[in-house]
Design a protein around this motif. Structure first.
Motif, PDB file in Angstrom:
ATOM      1  N   THR A  37      -3.835   0.078  16.519  1.00 40.43           N
ATOM      2  CA  THR A  37      -2.503  -0.042  15.939  1.00 40.43           C
ATOM      3  C   THR A  37      -1.641   1.093  16.458  1.00 40.43           C
ATOM      4  O   THR A  37      -2.138   2.183  16.753  1.00 40.43           O
ATOM      5  CB  THR A  37      -2.557   0.002  14.401  1.00 40.43           C
ATOM      6  N   GLU A  38      -0.354   0.833  16.574  1.00 41.71           N
ATOM      7  CA  GLU A  38       0.603   1.876  16.963  1.00 41.71           C
ATOM      8  C   GLU A  38       1.101   2.633  15.732  1.00 41.71           C
ATOM      9  O   GLU A  38       1.778   3.649  15.850  1.00 41.71           O
ATOM     10  CB  GLU A  38       1.810   1.246  17.685  1.00 41.71           C
ATOM     11  N   TYR A  39       0.725   2.141  14.550  1.00 34.18           N
ATOM     12  CA  TYR A  39       1.206   2.743  13.309  1.00 34.18           C
ATOM     13  C   TYR A  39       0.523   4.089  13.061  1.00 34.18           C
ATOM     14  O   TYR A  39      -0.687   4.239  13.270  1.00 34.18           O
ATOM     15  CB  TYR A  39       0.913   1.798  12.141  1.00 34.18           C
ATOM     16  N   THR A  40       1.289   5.067  12.621  1.00 34.58           N
ATOM     17  CA  THR A  40       0.753   6.386  12.289  1.00 34.58           C
ATOM     18  C   THR A  40       1.012   6.669  10.819  1.00 34.58           C
ATOM     19  O   THR A  40       2.176   6.750  10.397  1.00 34.58           O
ATOM     20  CB  THR A  40       1.421   7.487  13.133  1.00 34.58           C
ATOM     21  N   PRO A  41      -0.040   6.812   9.994  1.00 33.25           N
ATOM     22  CA  PRO A  41       0.152   7.111   8.569  1.00 33.25           C
ATOM     23  C   PRO A  41       0.855   8.453   8.380  1.00 33.25           C
ATOM     24  O   PRO A  41       0.761   9.349   9.224  1.00 33.25           O
ATOM     25  CB  PRO A  41      -1.282   7.168   8.021  1.00 33.25           C
ATOM     26  N   ARG A  42       1.562   8.592   7.254  1.00 36.17           N
ATOM     27  CA  ARG A  42       2.266   9.848   6.965  1.00 36.17           C
ATOM     28  C   ARG A  42       1.280  10.994   6.800  1.00 36.17           C
ATOM     29  O   ARG A  42       1.533  12.113   7.186  1.00 36.17           O
ATOM     30  CB  ARG A  42       3.117   9.707   5.705  1.00 36.17           C
ATOM     31  N   ASP A  84      -3.429   2.779   3.723  1.00 36.39           N
ATOM     32  CA  ASP A  84      -2.917   3.068   5.060  1.00 36.39           C
ATOM     33  C   ASP A  84      -3.216   1.931   6.029  1.00 36.39           C
ATOM     34  O   ASP A  84      -2.376   1.578   6.870  1.00 36.39           O
ATOM     35  CB  ASP A  84      -3.539   4.359   5.597  1.00 36.39           C
ATOM     36  N   ILE A  85      -4.419   1.363   5.923  1.00 37.69           N
ATOM     37  CA  ILE A  85      -4.779   0.254   6.815  1.00 37.69           C
ATOM     38  C   ILE A  85      -3.882  -0.943   6.536  1.00 37.69           C
ATOM     39  O   ILE A  85      -3.352  -1.573   7.476  1.00 37.69           O
ATOM     40  CB  ILE A  85      -6.264  -0.127   6.640  1.00 37.69           C
ATOM     41  N   TRP A  86      -3.686  -1.261   5.265  1.00 41.77           N
ATOM     42  CA  TRP A  86      -2.818  -2.394   4.928  1.00 41.77           C
ATOM     43  C   TRP A  86      -1.366  -2.119   5.327  1.00 41.77           C
ATOM     44  O   TRP A  86      -0.656  -3.024   5.754  1.00 41.77           O
ATOM     45  CB  TRP A  86      -2.923  -2.704   3.439  1.00 41.77           C
ATOM     46  N   GLU A  87      -0.933  -0.870   5.192  1.00 41.02           N
ATOM     47  CA  GLU A  87       0.428  -0.541   5.618  1.00 41.02           C
ATOM     48  C   GLU A  87       0.575  -0.799   7.117  1.00 41.02           C
ATOM     49  O   GLU A  87       1.601  -1.294   7.577  1.00 41.02           O
ATOM     50  CB  GLU A  87       0.739   0.920   5.281  1.00 41.02           C
ATOM     51  N   ALA A  88      -0.479  -0.467   7.868  1.00 41.66           N
ATOM     52  CA  ALA A  88      -0.450  -0.705   9.312  1.00 41.66           C
ATOM     53  C   ALA A  88      -0.446  -2.197   9.627  1.00 41.66           C
ATOM     54  O   ALA A  88       0.303  -2.652  10.505  1.00 41.66           O
ATOM     55  CB  ALA A  88      -1.648  -0.031   9.974  1.00 41.66           C
ATOM     56  N   THR A  89      -1.273  -2.975   8.934  1.00 36.69           N
ATOM     57  CA  THR A  89      -1.327  -4.414   9.214  1.00 36.69           C
ATOM     58  C   THR A  89      -0.037  -5.110   8.763  1.00 36.69           C
ATOM     59  O   THR A  89       0.438  -6.026   9.433  1.00 36.69           O
ATOM     60  CB  THR A  89      -2.539  -5.069   8.527  1.00 36.69           C
ATOM     61  N   LEU A  90       0.522  -4.667   7.655  1.00 38.39           N
ATOM     62  CA  LEU A  90       1.800  -5.241   7.205  1.00 38.39           C
ATOM     63  C   LEU A  90       2.910  -4.918   8.197  1.00 38.39           C
ATOM     64  O   LEU A  90       3.745  -5.773   8.518  1.00 38.39           O
ATOM     65  CB  LEU A  90       2.156  -4.707   5.821  1.00 38.39           C
ATOM     66  N   ALA A  91       2.920  -3.677   8.692  1.00 35.77           N
ATOM     67  CA  ALA A  91       3.932  -3.280   9.674  1.00 35.77           C
ATOM     68  C   ALA A  91       3.780  -4.077  10.963  1.00 35.77           C
ATOM     69  O   ALA A  91       4.760  -4.307  11.677  1.00 35.77           O
ATOM     70  CB  ALA A  91       3.816  -1.785   9.974  1.00 35.77           C
ATOM     71  N   GLY A  92       2.554  -4.511  11.247  1.00 37.02           N
ATOM     72  CA  GLY A  92       2.304  -5.303  12.454  1.00 37.02           C
ATOM     73  C   GLY A  92       2.401  -6.798  12.223  1.00 37.02           C
ATOM     74  O   GLY A  92       2.040  -7.577  13.111  1.00 37.02           O
TER      75      GLY A  92
END
Length: 302
Positions: A37-42, A84-92
């Motif tokens: 994922t390209e998402y980076t947690p805070r 955090d994982i769900w935030e990444a999948t939702l963002a994607g």
């Protein structure tokens, strides 16, 4: 207790399917791939320990959390990782896929026994838990039979079939399993990780007499671990030096300001090991006009 994060992370990266098959026996190697994922947690999170399992019947994510230390807030941290994982999948644009979270403890003293969160309110509630694996409760032979090579370094921490086997016999059986691997590079990495992990259970001298240094020196895992250990040792030495320098400065100030009468306070200062506390004492002492005021400042921080 040895630092195990480096060897475990490298083993996980090199043989991810072995770890997935261990916790999910029906899982097939071709289903397993790293989650990207390209998402980076805070906040710093362990999204690098997540696998995609493309099970044709029901795909899911598999999140591993290897624990080499004691953490009283572990279940809350695991819940945050899930978020955090769900935030990444939702963002994607992937919604909220099923996640299986697995906490793996390697040593008994790291398991605080708290693995569940529960909350209740008028309109609902929360129940959260993750799968817990205590390596010392697991049997060694099934890992060898299934050829889960990526977990071979854990073998010395697992139970053998012979309850009366000596530590030396246990280590030799584990090494024999690794020696059957033809890939020399992989074999060296496994032996290096095994030596590091076994050092948390068996006497270091025994481990080093069986897994000799020349057997693992070429291993990137061993080399990285040595560099990390040296860097930490240097950092600890540097921090110790700063503490001692601050202690010296405070004691010198007390001696010059209050003479021999401050000897007892100087001993208390030598017992302080927090640089932050010592900085606070130093700052406040400049406002002390009497020995009694200095004593109140030091005892208040001691």
């Amino acid at each position: 207790m040895p630092r195990i994060d480096i060897p475990i992370k490298r083993l996980f990266q090199r043989r991810p399917a072995d770890w997935a098959r261990y916790v999910q026996p029906g899982c097939r190697e071709e289903w397993v791939r790293p989650y990207k994922t390209e998402y980076t947690p805070r906040k710093e999170s362990r999204l690098d320990n997540v696998l995609e399992i493309d099970d044709p019947s029901s795909p899911y994510l598999l999140h591993f959390e290897p624990m080499g230390y004691r953490d009283e807030a572990l279940p809350a941290r695991m819940l945050r990782y899930r978020s955090d994982i769900w935030e990444a999948t939702l963002a994607g644009g992937r919604g909220t896929p099923s996640i299986r979270q697995v906490v793996m403890f390697f040593y008994k003293e790291d398991d605080n026994g708290l693995h569940r969160l529960s909350d209740r309110w008028d309109t609902g509630g929360l129940e959260y838990s993750s799968t817990v694996i205590r390596v010392w409760e697991e049997r060694r032979q099934p890992v060898i039979t299934a050829k889960l090579v990526g977990l071979y370094p854990l073998l010395p921490l697992m139970k053998g079939d012979d309850a009366k086997e000596s530590p030396e016999q246990a280590l030799k059986k584990c090494i024999d399993a690794v020696q059957e691997i033809e890939d020399e590079s992989l074999r060296q990495d496994l032996l290096a990780a095994m030596a590091i992990l076994a050092g948390g259970k068996y006497p270091p001298d025994l481990v080093l007499s069986i897994i000799r240094r020349e057997m693992v020196m070429e291993s990137p895992i061993f080399q990285e671990w040595v560099r990390e250990e040296r860097a930490e040792a240097e950092a600890r030495g540097e921090a110790r030096g700063k503490v001692e320098a601050k202690q010296d400065a405070i004691c010198k100030y007390l001696r010059r300001r209050f003479g021999d009468a401050s000897a007892g306070l100087q001993r208390k200062v030598r017992e302080m090991t927090s640089l932050e506390v010592l900085d606070g004492v130093m700052e406040e002492l400049f406002a002390a006009n009497t020995l009694e005021e200095a004593q109140a400042i030091i005892q208040g921080r001691h």
